[in-house]
Design a protein around this motif. Sequence first.
Motif, PDB file in Angstrom:
ATOM      1  N   HIS A 118      53.134 -46.698 -27.189  1.00 17.26           N
ATOM      2  CA  HIS A 118      53.461 -45.731 -27.752  1.00 17.26           C
ATOM      3  C   HIS A 118      52.261 -45.618 -28.731  1.00 17.26           C
ATOM      4  O   HIS A 118      52.425 -46.622 -28.436  1.00 17.26           O
ATOM      5  CB  HIS A 118      54.450 -46.335 -28.519  1.00 17.26           C
ATOM      6  CG  HIS A 118      55.908 -46.135 -28.206  1.00 17.26           C
ATOM      7  ND1 HIS A 118      57.130 -45.919 -27.243  1.00 17.26           N
ATOM      8  CD2 HIS A 118      56.503 -47.621 -27.357  1.00 17.26           C
ATOM      9  CE1 HIS A 118      57.915 -46.106 -26.773  1.00 17.26           C
ATOM     10  NE2 HIS A 118      57.766 -47.068 -26.424  1.00 17.26           N
ATOM     11  N   ALA A 119      51.809 -44.574 -28.504  1.00 14.34           N
ATOM     12  CA  ALA A 119      50.341 -44.559 -29.544  1.00 14.34           C
ATOM     13  C   ALA A 119      50.309 -43.122 -30.115  1.00 14.34           C
ATOM     14  O   ALA A 119      51.078 -41.896 -29.581  1.00 14.34           O
ATOM     15  CB  ALA A 119      49.081 -44.360 -28.327  1.00 14.34           C
ATOM     16  N   PRO A 120      49.541 -43.230 -31.399  1.00 13.20           N
ATOM     17  CA  PRO A 120      49.505 -41.514 -32.440  1.00 13.20           C
ATOM     18  C   PRO A 120      49.252 -40.788 -31.221  1.00 13.20           C
ATOM     19  O   PRO A 120      47.939 -41.018 -30.919  1.00 13.20           O
ATOM     20  CB  PRO A 120      49.831 -42.359 -33.405  1.00 13.20           C
ATOM     21  CG  PRO A 120      49.006 -42.831 -33.437  1.00 13.20           C
ATOM     22  CD  PRO A 120      49.350 -44.111 -32.102  1.00 13.20           C
ATOM     23  N   HIS A 121      49.177 -39.498 -31.723  1.00 13.25           N
ATOM     24  CA  HIS A 121      48.024 -38.854 -31.172  1.00 13.25           C
ATOM     25  C   HIS A 121      46.706 -38.634 -31.966  1.00 13.25           C
ATOM     26  O   HIS A 121      46.430 -37.850 -32.872  1.00 13.25           O
ATOM     27  CB  HIS A 121      48.043 -37.056 -31.003  1.00 13.25           C
ATOM     28  CG  HIS A 121      47.122 -36.317 -30.264  1.00 13.25           C
ATOM     29  ND1 HIS A 121      46.975 -36.422 -29.275  1.00 13.25           N
ATOM     30  CD2 HIS A 121      46.868 -35.192 -30.869  1.00 13.25           C
ATOM     31  CE1 HIS A 121      46.046 -35.405 -28.566  1.00 13.25           C
ATOM     32  NE2 HIS A 121      45.382 -34.680 -29.633  1.00 13.25           N
ATOM     33  N   GLN A 122      45.956 -39.960 -32.117  1.00 10.62           N
ATOM     34  CA  GLN A 122      45.198 -40.327 -33.556  1.00 10.62           C
ATOM     35  C   GLN A 122      43.831 -40.456 -32.835  1.00 10.62           C
ATOM     36  O   GLN A 122      43.405 -41.449 -31.684  1.00 10.62           O
ATOM     37  CB  GLN A 122      45.335 -41.416 -34.434  1.00 10.62           C
ATOM     38  CG  GLN A 122      44.721 -41.846 -34.593  1.00 10.62           C
ATOM     39  CD  GLN A 122      44.051 -40.857 -36.242  1.00 10.62           C
ATOM     40  OE1 GLN A 122      45.029 -40.379 -36.992  1.00 10.62           O
ATOM     41  NE2 GLN A 122      42.977 -40.421 -36.186  1.00 10.62           N
ATOM     42  N   ARG A 123      43.020 -40.253 -33.397  1.00  7.66           N
ATOM     43  CA  ARG A 123      41.474 -39.940 -32.383  1.00  7.66           C
ATOM     44  C   ARG A 123      40.746 -41.268 -33.323  1.00  7.66           C
ATOM     45  O   ARG A 123      40.190 -41.598 -34.242  1.00  7.66           O
ATOM     46  CB  ARG A 123      40.819 -38.839 -32.649  1.00  7.66           C
ATOM     47  CG  ARG A 123      41.098 -37.781 -31.934  1.00  7.66           C
ATOM     48  CD  ARG A 123      40.299 -36.421 -31.976  1.00  7.66           C
ATOM     49  NE  ARG A 123      40.209 -35.254 -31.421  1.00  7.66           N
ATOM     50  CZ  ARG A 123      41.276 -35.637 -30.060  1.00  7.66           C
ATOM     51  NH1 ARG A 123      40.696 -35.818 -29.063  1.00  7.66           N
ATOM     52  NH2 ARG A 123      42.382 -34.480 -29.428  1.00  7.66           N
ATOM     53  N   VAL A 124      40.117 -42.303 -32.774  1.00 13.37           N
ATOM     54  CA  VAL A 124      39.196 -43.298 -33.327  1.00 13.37           C
ATOM     55  C   VAL A 124      37.750 -43.200 -33.412  1.00 13.37           C
ATOM     56  O   VAL A 124      37.089 -42.612 -32.096  1.00 13.37           O
ATOM     57  CB  VAL A 124      40.145 -44.529 -33.078  1.00 13.37           C
ATOM     58  CG1 VAL A 124      41.384 -44.380 -33.776  1.00 13.37           C
ATOM     59  CG2 VAL A 124      40.192 -44.805 -31.297  1.00 13.37           C
ATOM     60  N   LEU A 125      37.095 -43.807 -33.938  1.00 17.14           N
ATOM     61  CA  LEU A 125      35.103 -43.444 -33.478  1.00 17.14           C
ATOM     62  C   LEU A 125      34.710 -45.301 -32.364  1.00 17.14           C
ATOM     63  O   LEU A 125      34.856 -46.163 -33.109  1.00 17.14           O
ATOM     64  CB  LEU A 125      34.135 -43.303 -34.964  1.00 17.14           C
ATOM     65  CG  LEU A 125      32.640 -43.364 -34.275  1.00 17.14           C
ATOM     66  CD1 LEU A 125      32.726 -41.962 -33.175  1.00 17.14           C
ATOM     67  CD2 LEU A 125      32.160 -43.452 -35.730  1.00 17.14           C
ATOM     68  N   VAL A 126      34.903 -44.679 -30.981  1.00 18.06           N
ATOM     69  CA  VAL A 126      34.792 -45.858 -30.713  1.00 18.06           C
ATOM     70  C   VAL A 126      34.208 -45.721 -29.219  1.00 18.06           C
ATOM     71  O   VAL A 126      34.307 -44.455 -28.155  1.00 18.06           O
ATOM     72  CB  VAL A 126      35.824 -46.924 -30.031  1.00 18.06           C
ATOM     73  CG1 VAL A 126      36.415 -46.295 -29.453  1.00 18.06           C
ATOM     74  CG2 VAL A 126      35.709 -48.070 -29.539  1.00 18.06           C
ATOM     75  N   ASP A 127      33.273 -46.590 -28.368  1.00 22.76           N
ATOM     76  CA  ASP A 127      32.494 -46.229 -27.276  1.00 22.76           C
ATOM     77  C   ASP A 127      34.121 -46.313 -26.343  1.00 22.76           C
ATOM     78  O   ASP A 127      35.150 -47.173 -26.246  1.00 22.76           O
ATOM     79  CB  ASP A 127      31.418 -47.723 -26.635  1.00 22.76           C
ATOM     80  CG  ASP A 127      31.073 -47.801 -25.569  1.00 22.76           C
ATOM     81  OD1 ASP A 127      31.723 -46.817 -24.370  1.00 22.76           O
ATOM     82  OD2 ASP A 127      30.021 -47.404 -25.405  1.00 22.76           O
TER      83      ASP A 127
END
Length: 546
Positions: A284-293
Amino acid sequence: MKTGVNKGYDTERSQAWVRLLVSGAAMVYVLTVFLTARSTSGAIELILHYIPVFMAVSVVLLVDIIRRPGVRPLRRVMAMALDYVSIAVCMYLGGEALLPVYGAILWVTVGNGVRYGPRYLAIATAMALICLLALAQFSPYWRSQPYLAITLVIATLVVPAYVNTLLAQSRRANEAEHAANQAKSQFLAQASHDLRQPIHSIGLFTACLRDGNLEPAQRQMVDSIDKSLHSVAQLFRSILDMYTQDGGRVTPRAEAVALDELLQGIAQQNAEAARWAGVDIRVHAPHQRVLVDPGLLTTMVQNLLSNALKYAAGHPVLVGCRRRGGGFAIEVYDKGRGIEPQHLASVFDEFYRVREVRDNDIEGVGLGLAIIRRLANLMGLQVRMRSRVGRGTSVAIEGLVAVRAEVSSPVAALRQSSTTPRMLDGLRVSLIEDDRSVLLATATLLRKWGCEVQASPSIPVEGHGDIDLVITDFDLGREASGADCIRYLRELSGRHIPAVVITGHEVKRVREAVGDADIPVLSKPLHPAELRSTLVALKRGLAQGA
């Protein structure tokens, strides 16, 4: 190799700060003498005026070190001369009362030798002897105490000589350790490559068997082989991950990553292992982008999921995301047996495993959580664990920063693509691999997926022109690399053919050598599902570009 000189900027700055602290301590000592020994008050007053001048010059020296960092031999020698002249002046004026200041001579001599190396130790010793001989010649008190002068001269010679012996032994020990570490690194690098190849080929052959018409008993044996191979691959990757981090070879490269795609991809890659463990993985995860490797974050979540499959077999596992402290957190929940409170403080230590009486033999060496914490520290993230005995465990990776990127990286998108059983029908592939077993296994598997394969153990001399895709090993011996093959086939066809590089070496180094962010670099041993999803994504890209 110079002892203590790896970062001249740091050592000079620290030496300058210590100089100020010692001069401050000397001021306190002189004031104490001034208040308790009035007979030397005239000389002491001169010293009390001199020390602030010395401290001002020391501040100017510190500012210069900060503004012009680096190894500057002349500046070091001038600083040493300042120290010895100042000490000699104080000892000359103070006489017997300031005899304890001799300790500063040893501090300056030994300190410069330890920080800067044997050459500076010799220069400092020579300066110290000059100061002592000058005092013995011109100071009335020292002329009246010849044996004291001789004793201090001997001490000034013996102590640095002993320190020099220790430095030489330390230098030899460091060189031996460095040589041993290099030998270990070379061995592990070669062993890594040599061990990855058979594990990789066995996994591909097993996938070929699975796609055949097997009887139930045969399919069960294939499952057992695949399960054992998966355990070996996980253990192998954990050891190599720890080795890579110990060698300082891990450098995070942040990019915009879609959380739902990354987590769904990890769940898909672990679908077979979850089936063996009787675990239902829910994401269960939103369609959200995060800044990460994305690679390092994948390793962290993969290790958490592997632990959940081992310690919570037969129970559902939830991988979810939630907002936490202005950012996002990834949390992995299981309904396993939980962890006793006394173990929680130690579970992130290397090789620590929670074992109970009559425990089943659970695979692993206790490196998964240690790797997670190291990678979290490397990327500025936090890892928190909560557990209740009999209720389960949850581990959260916190501190992920949200971004509004429109698209994710090509590699991340390829990694997370879903697959359809016959999506690869008709895909024309040029396969290049110098290991005959791996070449045969990969070609067989690709053909079972519907691909038309042109296989070669080295850079193709002819043919391989009418193709849709290149799959190549990176290390192809002395003649060429995978990057060379890709360039050659692109020039041969006159178009930008998509490519995939598979390697048994460090992915970071290979990616830099390839020099094309659009070319996925996959690490051996490679799970067939990961290869298939990458090929499906590339074929979709070909269809959209047609």
